[in-house]
Write a protein that holds these residues in place. Structure first.
Motif, PDB file in Angstrom:
ATOM      1  N   LEU A   1       0.822  -1.209   0.000  1.00  0.00           N
ATOM      2  CA  LEU A   1       0.000   0.000   0.000  1.00  0.00           C
ATOM      3  C   LEU A   1       0.860   1.266   0.000  1.00  0.00           C
ATOM      4  CD1 LEU A   1      -2.990  -0.582   2.449  1.00  0.00           C
ATOM      5  CD2 LEU A   1      -3.099  -0.151   0.002  1.00  0.00           C
ATOM      6  N   PHE A   2       2.085   1.176   0.516  1.00  0.00           N
ATOM      7  CA  PHE A   2       2.895   2.374   0.718  1.00  0.00           C
ATOM      8  C   PHE A   2       4.056   2.514  -0.265  1.00  0.00           C
ATOM      9  CE2 PHE A   2       0.686   2.012   4.728  1.00  0.00           C
ATOM     10  CZ  PHE A   2       0.431   3.333   5.067  1.00  0.00           C
ATOM     11  N   LEU A   3       4.472   1.434  -0.926  1.00  0.00           N
ATOM     12  CA  LEU A   3       5.557   1.539  -1.898  1.00  0.00           C
ATOM     13  C   LEU A   3       5.096   2.348  -3.106  1.00  0.00           C
ATOM     14  CD1 LEU A   3       7.037  -2.081  -1.801  1.00  0.00           C
ATOM     15  CD2 LEU A   3       8.120   0.010  -0.960  1.00  0.00           C
ATOM     16  N   VAL A   4       5.928   3.273  -3.575  1.00  0.00           N
ATOM     17  CA  VAL A   4       5.548   4.148  -4.685  1.00  0.00           C
ATOM     18  C   VAL A   4       6.648   4.147  -5.741  1.00  0.00           C
ATOM     19  CG1 VAL A   4       4.118   5.633  -3.248  1.00  0.00           C
ATOM     20  CG2 VAL A   4       6.524   6.192  -3.556  1.00  0.00           C
ATOM     21  N   ALA A   5       6.225   4.291  -7.026  1.00  0.00           N
ATOM     22  CA  ALA A   5       7.167   4.384  -8.136  1.00  0.00           C
ATOM     23  C   ALA A   5       6.869   5.573  -9.034  1.00  0.00           C
ATOM     24  CB  ALA A   5       7.145   3.089  -8.968  1.00  0.00           C
TER      25      ALA A   5
ATOM     26  N   ALA B   1      -0.904   6.131  -2.307  1.00  0.00           N
ATOM     27  CA  ALA B   1      -0.348   5.646  -1.043  1.00  0.00           C
ATOM     28  C   ALA B   1      -0.698   6.592   0.099  1.00  0.00           C
ATOM     29  CB  ALA B   1       1.167   5.485  -1.157  1.00  0.00           C
ATOM     30  N   HIS B   2      -0.626   7.891  -0.165  1.00  0.00           N
ATOM     31  CA  HIS B   2      -0.975   8.861   0.870  1.00  0.00           C
ATOM     32  C   HIS B   2      -2.449   8.746   1.252  1.00  0.00           C
ATOM     33  CE1 HIS B   2      -0.851  12.558   3.204  1.00  0.00           C
ATOM     34  NE2 HIS B   2      -1.916  12.982   2.538  1.00  0.00           N
ATOM     35  N   ALA B   3      -3.311   8.583   0.231  1.00  0.00           N
ATOM     36  CA  ALA B   3      -4.747   8.455   0.510  1.00  0.00           C
ATOM     37  C   ALA B   3      -5.037   7.193   1.310  1.00  0.00           C
ATOM     38  CB  ALA B   3      -5.529   8.448  -0.801  1.00  0.00           C
TER      39      ALA B   3
ATOM     40  N   GLY C   1      -2.925   5.537   3.335  1.00  0.00           N
ATOM     41  CA  GLY C   1      -2.402   5.683   4.679  1.00  0.00           C
ATOM     42  C   GLY C   1      -3.269   6.586   5.543  1.00  0.00           C
ATOM     43  N   THR C   2      -3.755   7.675   4.954  1.00  0.00           N
ATOM     44  CA  THR C   2      -4.614   8.590   5.709  1.00  0.00           C
ATOM     45  C   THR C   2      -5.907   7.898   6.126  1.00  0.00           C
ATOM     46  OG1 THR C   2      -3.704  10.486   4.505  1.00  0.00           O
ATOM     47  CG2 THR C   2      -5.811  10.803   5.634  1.00  0.00           C
ATOM     48  N   ALA C   3      -6.497   7.137   5.208  1.00  0.00           N
ATOM     49  CA  ALA C   3      -7.740   6.430   5.532  1.00  0.00           C
ATOM     50  C   ALA C   3      -7.519   5.397   6.631  1.00  0.00           C
ATOM     51  CB  ALA C   3      -8.301   5.770   4.274  1.00  0.00           C
ATOM     52  N   LEU C   4      -6.405   4.657   6.573  1.00  0.00           N
ATOM     53  CA  LEU C   4      -6.126   3.661   7.608  1.00  0.00           C
ATOM     54  C   LEU C   4      -5.943   4.323   8.976  1.00  0.00           C
ATOM     55  CD1 LEU C   4      -3.675   1.181   5.835  1.00  0.00           C
ATOM     56  CD2 LEU C   4      -5.917   0.627   6.794  1.00  0.00           C
ATOM     57  N   ILE C   5      -5.255   5.446   8.999  1.00  0.00           N
ATOM     58  CA  ILE C   5      -5.047   6.139  10.273  1.00  0.00           C
ATOM     59  C   ILE C   5      -6.378   6.628  10.834  1.00  0.00           C
ATOM     60  CG2 ILE C   5      -3.987   8.168  11.334  1.00  0.00           C
ATOM     61  CD1 ILE C   5      -1.685   7.827   9.308  1.00  0.00           C
TER      62      ILE C   5
ATOM     63  N   ASP D   1      11.071   3.549   6.439  1.00  0.00           N
ATOM     64  CA  ASP D   1      11.424   3.912   5.074  1.00  0.00           C
ATOM     65  C   ASP D   1      10.211   3.883   4.144  1.00  0.00           C
ATOM     66  OD1 ASP D   1      11.610   1.042   5.621  1.00  0.00           O
ATOM     67  OD2 ASP D   1      12.136   0.858   3.493  1.00  0.00           O
ATOM     68  N   LEU D   2       9.121   3.287   4.585  1.00  0.00           N
ATOM     69  CA  LEU D   2       7.909   3.270   3.777  1.00  0.00           C
ATOM     70  C   LEU D   2       7.168   4.600   3.830  1.00  0.00           C
ATOM     71  CD1 LEU D   2       6.509  -0.296   4.600  1.00  0.00           C
ATOM     72  CD2 LEU D   2       7.856   0.414   2.619  1.00  0.00           C
ATOM     73  N   GLY D   3       7.615   5.487   4.708  1.00  0.00           N
ATOM     74  CA  GLY D   3       6.997   6.794   4.776  1.00  0.00           C
ATOM     75  C   GLY D   3       6.478   7.096   6.172  1.00  0.00           C
ATOM     76  N   PRO D   4       6.218   8.364   6.450  1.00  0.00           N
ATOM     77  CA  PRO D   4       5.732   8.740   7.780  1.00  0.00           C
ATOM     78  C   PRO D   4       4.358   8.170   8.103  1.00  0.00           C
ATOM     79  CG  PRO D   4       5.613  10.602   6.268  1.00  0.00           C
ATOM     80  CD  PRO D   4       6.366   9.527   5.558  1.00  0.00           C
ATOM     81  N   GLY D   5       3.577   7.832   7.060  1.00  0.00           N
ATOM     82  CA  GLY D   5       2.252   7.267   7.312  1.00  0.00           C
ATOM     83  C   GLY D   5       2.315   5.951   8.065  1.00  0.00           C
ATOM     84  N   VAL D   6       3.350   5.153   7.797  1.00  0.00           N
ATOM     85  CA  VAL D   6       3.478   3.864   8.480  1.00  0.00           C
ATOM     86  C   VAL D   6       3.742   4.069   9.967  1.00  0.00           C
ATOM     87  CG1 VAL D   6       4.865   1.773   8.642  1.00  0.00           C
ATOM     88  CG2 VAL D   6       4.258   2.671   6.414  1.00  0.00           C
TER      89      VAL D   6
END
Length: 438
Positions: A301-305, A313-315, A317-321, A344-349
């Motif tokens: 869900l958080f890995l981005v290319a 990924a941001h959307a 993560g925000t919904a899960l939080i 490293d997957l991002g601050p959302g994790v």
């Protein structure tokens, strides 16, 4: 005449005790192996525990002295002068006072009051020596309250081959027995008490087996199961007959999570209108059905290319939080699993991790994942998780605000979980608001 009868009774009473003991003890010795194999609990209470308790009592003072946990009653120079001047025997050192030895299903528990200057870490270091002296499988020491430690001993390894208990009916709502604890007690995941969980583990570490046990326990219950598996549904599609919704890629996951947030907000309005603080305060007929969201491989869900994937990924993560922050009181529960979870997957994790009060760490491939799962809760739990060997599949360290335990989930195969999901497919609630377009 009465005095004679009383005297006769006093004489015969010890004799009867000896006769009973002479018959009972050989009988237990002869029947011990059969009793141990067929009724291990009864064998432990009748034979094993008395023998171990006797060893604890007999070895307590020399064990405390040998482990450096005894304190001299008099200064060393005073003792020496007393020996030289008077030839008196040296005074016995003070040892920590222990409480009653209480049996458990496969071991025993006792409380010990610390002497001045002692800390629980002194007893933690002495735990291997205790296990060796008392001839038990393992001893674990934890702080009970200021000045008192709790010693838990396991006579045998309860994690060697935990057996699935026979369950009648759906059981308690949102409460599932998924394995056994190191103490011999059942490993229970109670979503009403700890609503959100993070489960990590490398390939073939037991993570999927734990999810199988959780799904198999929730399937007979009146709950909605929702899956998010961004690896094309390879894992959670096994339970699809029992799932009210399943997202198999990140785009679907974002839509499903957004729908879950909307559902949560609707339930919030319902509770506000009824002047209650959670759905559990509503009448049974008006209470919405609980929803358990299972997210497999959170890293997907958080890995981005690309920039578009970053927005998705941001959307997600925000919904899960938001679900983690609001869901417990509104009947939405999260079970988030992954092989690797790191900052490293991002601050959302990291923000999501802070909302997941229950943690389960199997053997992991990198120390960062174990640190993410347990490091903020208990450093001892982190050390225990890092010590799990590859051959200990299914063994995990679980932690919450209440403490930590070593545990092992029951071996429930994918075929078994799939069969359970199909058996209870008729209980799957149709939640039209969670419908996800392919």
């Amino acid at each position: 005449m009465e005095l004679a009868s009383a005297a006769s009774a006093d004489v015969t009473w010890p004799s009867w005790v000896l006769v009973v003991a002479a018959v009972l003890v050989p009988g237990l010795l002869l029947a011990g192996p059969a009793l141990r194999s067929r009724y291990p609990g009864a064998w432990w209470l009748l034979c094993g525990f008395p023998a171990v308790a006797f060893r604890v009592v007999q070895t307590w003072r020399p064990l405390m002295a040998g482990c450096g946990l005894a304190v001299s009653r008099r200064p060393a120079l005073t003792v020496v002068s007393g020996l030289v001047g008077k030839g008196a025997p040296p005074p016995q050192p003070r040892v920590p006072r222990r409480g009653l030895i209480r049996p458990t299903s496969g071991g025993f528990v006792l409380l010990v009051r610390l002497l001045p200057g002692q800390v629980p870490e002194h007893f933690v270091k002495a735990a291997p020596a205790m296990a060796e002296s008392w001839q038990v499988h393992a001893v674990r020491v934890t702080s009970w309250k200021p000045g008192i430690v709790r010693i838990v001993a396991s006579a045998v390894d309860p994690l060697a081959d935990p057996q699935v208990p026979k369950q009648r009916g759906p059981g308690h709502l949102l409460r599932v027995t998924v394995g056994a604890l190191e103490t011999g007690a059942a490993w229970v995941i109670d979503l009403r008490r700890v609503p959100h969980w993070l489960i990590v583990g490398a390939t073939r570490s037991g993570k999927s087996t734990l999810i199988n046990a959780l799904v198999a326990g929730l399937a007979p219950q009146p709950v909605a199961l929702v899956g998010i598996d961004c690896k094309g549904g390879m894992e959670l599609s096994l339970y699809e007959p029992r799932l009210s919704a399943l997202a198999t890629n990140r785009e679907q996951a974002v839509r499903l999570l957004t729908a879950l947030v909307d559902l949560t907000l609707d339930r919030m309005s319902l509770c506000r209108a009824a002047h209650v603080r959670s759905i559990w305060g509503l009448p049974d007929k008006e209470r919405p059905i609980p929803v358990v969201v299972i997210v497999d491989e959170i890293a997907e869900l958080f890995l981005v290319a690309s920039r578009n994937e970053k927005d998705e990924a941001h959307a997600a993560g925000t919904a899960l939080i938001r679900l983690a922050q609001l869901g417990a009181a509104l009947g939405v529960f999260l079970v988030v699993a992954g092989q690797r979870v790191g900052s490293d997957l991002g601050p959302g994790v990291t923000a999501l991790r802070a909302q997941l009060g229950g943690r389960v760490c199997h053997r992991v491939a990198d120390p960062g994942t174990a640190e993410m799962a347990l490091g903020d809760l208990n450093p001892d739990a982190l050390k225990a998780a890092q010590a799990i060997a590859p051959e200990q599949a299914g063994t995990a360290v679980l932690a919450s605000g209440d403490g930590w335990e070593r545990a092992r989930s029951y071996l429930i195969t994918e075929a078994d979980a799939e069969a359970v999901a199909a058996e209870y497919a008729h209980l799957t609630p149709a939640l039209s608001e969670l419908h996800v377009e392919p």
